[in-house]
Design a protein around this motif. Structure first.
Motif, short mmCIF file in Angstrom:
data_model
loop_
_atom_site.label_atom_id
_atom_site.label_comp_id
_atom_site.label_asym_id
_atom_site.label_seq_id
_atom_site.Cartn_x
_atom_site.Cartn_y
_atom_site.Cartn_z
N GLY A 36 13.42 0.54 -2.18
CA GLY A 36 12.86 -0.51 -1.35
C GLY A 36 11.74 -1.22 -2.09
O GLY A 36 11.77 -1.34 -3.30
N LYS A 37 10.74 -1.70 -1.35
CA LYS A 37 9.66 -2.48 -1.94
C LYS A 37 8.37 -1.67 -2.04
O LYS A 37 8.14 -0.73 -1.29
N VAL A 38 7.50 -2.09 -3.00
CA VAL A 38 6.18 -1.48 -3.18
C VAL A 38 5.13 -2.54 -2.93
O VAL A 38 5.23 -3.67 -3.43
N TYR A 39 4.11 -2.20 -2.14
CA TYR A 39 3.03 -3.12 -1.80
C TYR A 39 1.70 -2.55 -2.29
O TYR A 39 1.57 -1.36 -2.58
N MET A 51 -8.12 0.65 -3.56
CA MET A 51 -6.83 -0.01 -3.68
C MET A 51 -5.75 1.05 -3.79
O MET A 51 -5.91 2.03 -4.51
N VAL A 52 -4.66 0.88 -3.05
CA VAL A 52 -3.57 1.85 -3.06
C VAL A 52 -2.24 1.13 -3.25
O VAL A 52 -2.13 -0.09 -3.10
N ALA A 53 -1.22 1.91 -3.61
CA ALA A 53 0.15 1.43 -3.68
C ALA A 53 0.93 2.08 -2.55
O ALA A 53 0.76 3.28 -2.27
N LEU A 54 1.78 1.30 -1.87
CA LEU A 54 2.51 1.79 -0.71
C LEU A 54 4.01 1.56 -0.92
O LEU A 54 4.45 0.41 -1.07
N LYS A 55 4.76 2.65 -0.95
CA LYS A 55 6.21 2.54 -1.13
C LYS A 55 6.89 2.60 0.24
O LYS A 55 6.79 3.60 0.95
N ILE A 98 5.10 5.88 1.81
CA ILE A 98 4.31 6.85 1.03
C ILE A 98 3.19 6.09 0.34
O ILE A 98 3.42 5.04 -0.27
N VAL A 99 1.96 6.62 0.43
CA VAL A 99 0.78 5.95 -0.12
C VAL A 99 0.31 6.72 -1.35
O VAL A 99 0.04 7.93 -1.28
N TYR A 100 0.21 6.01 -2.48
CA TYR A 100 -0.19 6.62 -3.75
C TYR A 100 -1.48 5.99 -4.27
O TYR A 100 -1.90 4.92 -3.81
#
Length: 522
Positions: A36-39, A51-55, A98-100
């Protein structure tokens, strides 16, 4: 308590995530993959606002509830500086997110063909990724082993400091950690170009399948290109195999690194990467071996750069006064090699297409006591690679430079050893060529009663066509003393077939590296 309940402290409400991403706006989207997409977005966390990355998983891509919880569980239990960190998750209203931690430099894939990464930076990234994968294969605290199944350059993320972070555990599998060879029978999964051919053909998954994929990534880093995607190029794996076996791997090195790359560092890197691609699993190295080999390649390159940096710490300023004109010429120490005379011609002034004056100067650079001390710090003879024959070692021949008085054509140095011939690159328009090239010979026995012959060749070109080659002289170096000394660095007078002595001199550094503990050059 269920397994899911133990992760409740990581749960983040959907409203918070929608606010952080602008309700999943296009401006917040930073990528997409097979899930899917990553935000990206700002979240308030225990560390503060970060700042985080969200899959955001999309069921249409084939990853569902199982893959979602598997990745959360893996990243909760397996923590390492080279594995992406889990910060939280969302499982509300049918959304699975999922938050990385946010890797600001994005993925290694984006920099394969970029001049932003030099060889040392690339080596550090490879070392970091190798350490992370070694941890997954050999976890502590009695954890199960993890086989990633999708190692590729786009799944190696880079943070602000260019540190490597292995990511995307959706396809990963658990395996027992106490067996040397653990086989799992599973449908083949991964990315074409990276997937282990033995796994693809048989469905038998082992940790060595990750090793194969990592070998592909290593050669991508070296060659500056993806393993697939360009119809005008031969597939990378087949190409590097051919070039490696023909001893031409240096021709595939990404162009912006060739001039500064230490040849021994390159050879160590290429050797371990090639072993990763062996078809037979038992011939592939363990990740621990790969880490050690890459660390050695990095240390060798940093030592080489440190020596060069000593000569970059100053500028030579030459002033000349003639006919009421003054000219100042500036030359970087990086253009000079210790103990090698370098000629320069100073133009005083040019009028009507002719010179009103000029002078020829010759510079001899001698490191100071302080610089000698700095050089000495980098004079460590590293151990030979771990796969070196027990009684053998690694012979290193480093060609520094020469003094060829009165000669200014193209020149190169030819090496003769054990019926093998190798050559340096050609240097033109100078009687004091500086090559700084290194050659390595992996030997099963010490060359106690053997001789290394070095010959300097003068080449004459007409345009791009080489018209003639003439031997200016040669030197035979007996290697018996090197076995005891481990290191020598000397200038040799060259001889010819007609004269026993010429004015030409060649500076050569020799090393004999064994698998013993590290020693220090004397």
């Amino acid at each position: 308590m269920s397994q899911i309940d133990q992760f409740q402290h990581l749960k983040i409400p959907l409203e918070v995530i929608q606010s952080a991403t602008g309700n999943f706006s296009a401006d917040s989207c930073i990528g997409r993959g097979g899930f899917g997409k990553v935000y990206k977005g700002q979240l308030v966390h225990s560390r503060g606002e970060i700042m985080v990355a969200l899959k955001r998983l999309d069921p249409a891509f084939g990853q569902g509830n199982t893959e979602f919880w598997k990745e959360i569980m893996m990243l909760s239990f397996y923590k390492h500086e080279n594995i992406i960190s889990l910060l939280g998750y969302c499982d509300d209203h049918g959304e699975k997110i999922i938050v990385y931690e946010y890797a600001s430099k994005k993925s290694l894939e984006a920099y394969l063909a970029s001049n932003n990464l030099n060889w040392v930076q690339r080596l550090k990234i490879c070392v970091g990724a190798a350490r992370g994968l070694a941890y997954l294969h050999n976890p502590t605290e009695n954890h199960l082993r993890i086989v990633h199944r999708d190692i590729k350059s786009s799944n190696i993320l880079l943070d602000d400091n260019w540190s490597a972070k292995i990511s995307d555990f959706g396809l990963s599998k658990f395996a027992p950690a106490n067996n040397q060879f653990t086989f799992l029978v599973t449908d083949p999964a991964g990315t074409p170009g990276y997937i282990d051919p033995m796994y693809y053909e048989t469905g038998l998954l082992t940790k060595e399948s990750d090793v194969y994929s990592f070998g592909v990534v290593l050669f991508e880093v070296l060659c500056g290109r993806l393993c697939y995607g360009n119809q005008n190029l031969q597939p990378l794996v087949g190409q590097v195999r051919d070039y490696y076996l023909e001893n031409k791997i240096s021709e595939l090195v990404y162009s912006n690194m060739k001039d500064t790359m230490d040849i021994t560092s390159l050879n160590l890197f290429a050797d371990i990467a090639y072993r990763c691609l062996c078809r037979e699993r038992k011939e592939r190295p363990l990740m621990i071996e790969i880490v050690k080999a890459l660390e050695s390649a990095l240390e060798i390159q940093e030592n080489a750069d440190e020596k060069a940096a000593v000569r970059r710490e100053g500028i030579l300023i030459v002033k000349q006064e003639k006919h009421c004109h003054v000219v100042t010429a500036r030359y970087k120490f990086s253009d000079l090699t210790p103990e090698i005379r370098t000629p320069y011609f100073l133009d005083i002034e040019r009028r009507f297409n002719f010179y009103t004056g000029g002078n020829r100067v010759e510079v001899l650079y001698k490191p100071s006591v302080y610089q000698d001390h700095i050089l000495a710090l980098s004079r460590s003879i590293l151990t030979a690679p771990v796969w070196t024959p027990k009684d053998g070692g690694l012979l290193i021949v480093r060609i520094h430079g020469a003094e060829l008085f009165g000669r200014s054509n193209c020149s190169c140095v030819q090496l003769f050893f054990r019926e093998e011939i190798r050559e340096t690159r050609s240097m033109s328009n100078t009687s004091n060529p500086v090559w700084l090239q290194e050659f390595a010979f992996l030997l099963e026995q010490p060359p106690t009663n053997e001789t290394l012959q070095l010959g300097v060749i003068d080449e004459v070109f007409l345009g791009q066509i080489r018209r003639s080659r003439e031997y200016l002289g040669y030197v035979n170096i007996r290697l018996a003393d090197l076995i005891n000394k481990k290191w020598t660095n000397e200038s040799y007078n060259l001889t010819t077939g007609f004269d026993s002595y010429t004015r030409y001199r060649l500076r050569v550094e020799l090393q004999w590296r064994t698998s013993d503990k590290i020693t220090t050059k004397r």
